[in-house]
Design a protein around this motif. Structure first.
Motif, PDB file in Angstrom:
ATOM      1  N   VAL A   7       0.848  -1.188   0.000  1.00  0.00           N
ATOM      2  CA  VAL A   7       0.000   0.000   0.000  1.00  0.00           C
ATOM      3  C   VAL A   7       0.886   1.241   0.000  1.00  0.00           C
ATOM      4  O   VAL A   7       1.764   1.389   0.864  1.00  0.00           O
ATOM      5  N   ALA A   8       0.679   2.124  -0.948  1.00  0.00           N
ATOM      6  CA  ALA A   8       1.416   3.380  -0.985  1.00  0.00           C
ATOM      7  C   ALA A   8       0.849   4.323   0.078  1.00  0.00           C
ATOM      8  O   ALA A   8      -0.302   4.753  -0.022  1.00  0.00           O
ATOM      9  N   ASP A  11       1.662   9.410   0.346  1.00  0.00           N
ATOM     10  CA  ASP A  11       1.686  10.111  -0.935  1.00  0.00           C
ATOM     11  C   ASP A  11       0.630  11.213  -0.964  1.00  0.00           C
ATOM     12  O   ASP A  11      -0.375  11.154  -0.255  1.00  0.00           O
ATOM     13  N   SER A  15      -3.870   6.265  -1.859  1.00  0.00           N
ATOM     14  CA  SER A  15      -3.855   4.925  -2.440  1.00  0.00           C
ATOM     15  C   SER A  15      -5.282   4.430  -2.653  1.00  0.00           C
ATOM     16  O   SER A  15      -6.174   4.718  -1.853  1.00  0.00           O
ATOM     17  N   TYR A  41      -8.251   0.859   5.556  1.00  0.00           N
ATOM     18  CA  TYR A  41      -7.758   0.310   4.294  1.00  0.00           C
ATOM     19  C   TYR A  41      -8.545  -0.964   3.971  1.00  0.00           C
ATOM     20  O   TYR A  41      -8.791  -1.791   4.858  1.00  0.00           O
TER      21      TYR A  41
END
Length: 237
Positions: A7-8, A11, A15, A41
């Motif tokens: 998982v990014a 950023d 994501s 998530y």
């Protein structure tokens, strides 16, 4: 172990796996997703015949100890205490019951102490685990348990079924009792000697005779050794 999902986090563009965050924080070495309440998530495409390890790293640079709780599909898994400038890594064997039906898990990191819920890295690995390894919320080896603790049930308020999570750091006798608003005991959920671990007990809103209790405020009390704690829940119909 084989990396399965990465998982990014941290950023500027969120994501696709992240379903709830307030934004990102750049600490230099670590960049983090953050939320003033909970980070959520959704991690899909899990094979019900495979076993997975979830690796999460938490990090912060503001002074004070922070605490978060980790839930998978509303099932309490463990708590994390972490200090400034010290990354804390959590490795969790994902309970199969959380993904064997829908092939996905909903991971929630809830802020308990501190300004935000933070996460600096989140990955899922496919691993080989002996069948005899304990799984689920019952006795998961997910990190050091600092002391006995009783947590808020989920969902709350609830209809039909709720989970009551608690942790014990050593083998001891444990009782978990349900009381109505007038203080009368209506259900004994647990009364036995337990091994150390993180646990989730189900309560279906019924009394000791399996009769549906009326809607209203109820209390649940955990007792273990010298530890006693009571929390409130609301039953709906």
């Amino acid at each position: 172990a084989t990396e399965y999902i990465s998982v990014a986090v941290g950023d500027s563009v969120v994501s696709p796996y992240c379903k709830q965050r307030d934004g990102a924080i750049n600490y230099g070495e670590f960049t983090c997703d953050y939320s003033s309440s909970s980070l959520i998530y959704n991690l899909p495409y899990l094979n019900p015949k495979a076993s997975y390890l979830l690796r999460a790293v938490v990090y912060k640079e503001t002074p004070r100890i922070w605490r978060e709780e980790v839930h998978l599909d509303s099932q309490f898994i463990t708590e994390i205490f972490y200090h400034p400038y010290i990354p804390e890594t959590l490795n969790i064997i994902i309970p199969k019951e959380t993904y064997e039906n829908d092939l996905a898990i909903r991971k929630e990191i809830e802020r308990i102490v501190g300004t935000y819920a933070l996460i600096a890295d989140l990955k899922v690995y496919e691993v080989s685990i002996p069948e005899s390894l304990p799984g689920g919320g019952q006795g998961l080896k997910t990190g050091k348990i600092l002391g006995p603790a009783l947590y808020q049930n989920r969902p709350n308020p609830f209809k039909g079924l709720t989970k009551i999570p608690f942790s014990i750091p050593k083998e001891t006798y444990v009782s978990l009792l349900i009381y109505n608003a007038s203080g009368r005991e209506v259900r004994i959920l647990l009364s036995e000697r337990m091994r150390p671990g993180n646990y989730n007990l189900n309560w279906d809103g019924r009394d000791a005779r399996e009769r549906e209790l009326p809607p209203g405020v109820y209390f649940y009390r955990l007792s273990t050794g010298d530890f006693r704690e009571i929390k409130k829940t609301i039953l709906l119909r």
